[in-house]
Design a protein around this motif. Structure first.
Motif, PDB file in Angstrom:
ATOM      1  N   ASP A 155      54.571 -27.297  22.041  1.00  0.00           N
ATOM      2  CA  ASP A 155      53.977 -28.346  23.232  1.00  0.00           C
ATOM      3  C   ASP A 155      52.473 -28.437  22.684  1.00  0.00           C
ATOM      4  O   ASP A 155      51.935 -27.651  22.818  1.00  0.00           O
ATOM      5  N   LEU A 156      52.408 -29.658  22.593  1.00  0.00           N
ATOM      6  CA  LEU A 156      50.717 -30.022  22.371  1.00  0.00           C
ATOM      7  C   LEU A 156      50.195 -30.735  23.430  1.00  0.00           C
ATOM      8  O   LEU A 156      49.109 -31.487  23.187  1.00  0.00           O
ATOM      9  N   SER A 157      50.756 -31.014  24.569  1.00  0.00           N
ATOM     10  CA  SER A 157      50.181 -31.750  25.750  1.00  0.00           C
ATOM     11  C   SER A 157      48.970 -31.534  26.260  1.00  0.00           C
ATOM     12  O   SER A 157      48.264 -32.447  26.776  1.00  0.00           O
ATOM     13  N   HIS A 158      48.284 -30.293  25.870  1.00  0.00           N
ATOM     14  CA  HIS A 158      46.824 -30.089  26.217  1.00  0.00           C
ATOM     15  C   HIS A 158      45.763 -30.316  25.046  1.00  0.00           C
ATOM     16  O   HIS A 158      44.596 -30.155  25.407  1.00  0.00           O
ATOM     17  N   LEU A 159      46.512 -30.855  24.086  1.00  0.00           N
ATOM     18  CA  LEU A 159      45.576 -31.109  23.072  1.00  0.00           C
ATOM     19  C   LEU A 159      45.516 -32.768  22.790  1.00  0.00           C
ATOM     20  O   LEU A 159      46.530 -33.314  22.499  1.00  0.00           O
ATOM     21  N   PRO A 160      44.378 -33.355  22.769  1.00  0.00           N
ATOM     22  CA  PRO A 160      44.184 -34.661  22.402  1.00  0.00           C
ATOM     23  C   PRO A 160      44.437 -34.824  20.809  1.00  0.00           C
ATOM     24  O   PRO A 160      44.761 -34.079  20.129  1.00  0.00           O
ATOM     25  N   PRO A 161      45.027 -36.340  20.541  1.00  0.00           N
ATOM     26  CA  PRO A 161      45.296 -36.323  19.132  1.00  0.00           C
ATOM     27  C   PRO A 161      44.382 -35.650  18.186  1.00  0.00           C
ATOM     28  O   PRO A 161      44.764 -35.412  17.093  1.00  0.00           O
ATOM     29  N   GLU A 162      42.956 -35.871  18.306  1.00  0.00           N
ATOM     30  CA  GLU A 162      42.152 -35.448  17.416  1.00  0.00           C
ATOM     31  C   GLU A 162      42.105 -34.006  17.166  1.00  0.00           C
ATOM     32  O   GLU A 162      41.365 -33.453  16.243  1.00  0.00           O
ATOM     33  N   LEU A 163      42.921 -33.091  17.925  1.00  0.00           N
ATOM     34  CA  LEU A 163      42.703 -31.832  18.101  1.00  0.00           C
ATOM     35  C   LEU A 163      44.124 -31.406  17.577  1.00  0.00           C
ATOM     36  O   LEU A 163      44.385 -30.076  17.441  1.00  0.00           O
ATOM     37  N   ARG A 164      44.853 -32.311  17.056  1.00  0.00           N
ATOM     38  CA  ARG A 164      46.257 -31.907  16.554  1.00  0.00           C
ATOM     39  C   ARG A 164      46.462 -31.534  15.126  1.00  0.00           C
ATOM     40  O   ARG A 164      46.612 -32.498  14.345  1.00  0.00           O
ATOM     41  N   THR A 165      46.199 -30.185  14.697  1.00  0.00           N
ATOM     42  CA  THR A 165      46.358 -29.996  13.307  1.00  0.00           C
ATOM     43  C   THR A 165      47.181 -28.988  12.945  1.00  0.00           C
ATOM     44  O   THR A 165      47.711 -28.007  13.858  1.00  0.00           O
TER      45      THR A 165
ATOM     46  N   LEU B  45      50.212 -29.145  11.084  1.00  0.00           N
ATOM     47  CA  LEU B  45      51.708 -29.615  11.002  1.00  0.00           C
ATOM     48  C   LEU B  45      51.909 -30.089   9.641  1.00  0.00           C
ATOM     49  O   LEU B  45      50.690 -30.378   8.954  1.00  0.00           O
ATOM     50  N   PRO B  46      52.906 -30.038   8.730  1.00  0.00           N
ATOM     51  CA  PRO B  46      52.995 -30.532   7.649  1.00  0.00           C
ATOM     52  C   PRO B  46      53.066 -32.028   7.358  1.00  0.00           C
ATOM     53  O   PRO B  46      52.513 -32.437   6.369  1.00  0.00           O
ATOM     54  N   GLU B  47      53.410 -32.361   8.304  1.00  0.00           N
ATOM     55  CA  GLU B  47      53.141 -33.947   8.516  1.00  0.00           C
ATOM     56  C   GLU B  47      52.167 -34.452   9.790  1.00  0.00           C
ATOM     57  O   GLU B  47      52.420 -33.710  10.792  1.00  0.00           O
ATOM     58  N   PRO B  48      51.561 -35.473   9.845  1.00  0.00           N
ATOM     59  CA  PRO B  48      50.520 -36.011  10.908  1.00  0.00           C
ATOM     60  C   PRO B  48      51.650 -35.902  12.322  1.00  0.00           C
ATOM     61  O   PRO B  48      52.764 -36.568  12.267  1.00  0.00           O
ATOM     62  N   TYR B  49      51.208 -35.478  13.155  1.00  0.00           N
ATOM     63  CA  TYR B  49      51.820 -35.616  14.552  1.00  0.00           C
ATOM     64  C   TYR B  49      51.318 -36.830  15.121  1.00  0.00           C
ATOM     65  O   TYR B  49      50.257 -37.157  15.684  1.00  0.00           O
ATOM     66  N   MET B  50      52.215 -37.711  15.553  1.00  0.00           N
ATOM     67  CA  MET B  50      52.152 -39.143  15.748  1.00  0.00           C
ATOM     68  C   MET B  50      52.325 -39.259  17.182  1.00  0.00           C
ATOM     69  O   MET B  50      51.851 -40.453  17.759  1.00  0.00           O
ATOM     70  N   LEU B  51      52.972 -38.629  17.904  1.00  0.00           N
ATOM     71  CA  LEU B  51      53.195 -38.923  19.528  1.00  0.00           C
ATOM     72  C   LEU B  51      52.153 -38.532  20.436  1.00  0.00           C
ATOM     73  O   LEU B  51      51.285 -37.844  20.283  1.00  0.00           O
TER      74      LEU B  51
END
Length: 200
Positions: free
Chosen positions: A182-192, A194-200
């Motif tokens: 669950d990454l709901s606490h992280l804005p997109p620029e803080l989502r690092t 994963l093997p592929e970019p997290y797009m949601l």
């Protein structure tokens, strides 16, 4: 009565792309940990453990600073490790990864995770909330264990930096996967991480 286990991957490591085995958090990694600490702030944790590696220790320290009653302890059962080797059905796409892993590393990782499962996936007779701050492969192994998936499948279960995975067990029932990465606490620029970019 429910036993809750919160699994967290450490924040982004400084210069991780240079192949360093360990190191401090990057500035972005510290922001990830601070955001996660805010997310976890209302949970009445009974205990917390973290990997002894620096990137996990620093993540634990940032989280604990937001929760003064929480005193995370280092556990060697949460070290980064290779929990198992490939199986005949493992896709060939993973051959390069396993080609760089020794039998000794696999044996050590398998023994470590057997002990970790026995320690942290134990049954409890009371409501408990426990936090584990660890590594991608360790969390992948716990998720695989709870789902009863083949041993090699941990390698295909990935967690982002400071992603949150929650497992629960009620009396008389098996462990359940409540939420994964669950990454709901992280804005997109803080989502690092994963093997592929997290797009949601």
């Amino acid at each position: 009565m429910t036993h809750h286990l919160y699994l967290v991957r450490h924040g982004e490591q400084l210069d991780a792309e240079h192949g360093l085995p360990d190191g401090p958090l990057s500035p972005r990694g510290r922001r990830q940990a601070e955001a996660l600490a805010e997310r976890l702030g209302g949970i009445p944790f009974d205990a917390a453990w973290h990997s002894p590696l620096q990137r996990a220790s620093e993540t634990a320290k940032i989280i604990a600073a937001k929760m003064p009653a929480l005193e995370p302890e280092a556990s060697p059962l949460l070290f980064d490790c290779i929990p198992s080797g490939p199986a005949p059905e493992t896709p060939s796409a993973y051959d390069p990864f396993f080609g760089s892993v020794t039998d000794e590393e696999i044996d050590a990782g398998r023994a470590q995770m057997a002990d970790a499962v026995a320690e942290f996936l134990r049954s409890s007779r009371e409501d408990r909330h426990e936090l584990l701050i660890t590594h991608n492969f360790v969390i992948g192994w716990f998720v695989r264990e709870v789902l009863g998936a083949p041993d090699w499948r941990w390698v295909s279960i990935n967690q982002a930096n400071c992603g949150l995975t929650v497992l629960t067990q009620k009396p008389g029932r098996p462990w359940s996967l409540v939420t994964h990465n669950d990454l709901s606490h992280l804005p997109p620029e803080l989502r690092t991480g994963l093997p592929e970019p997290y797009m949601l």
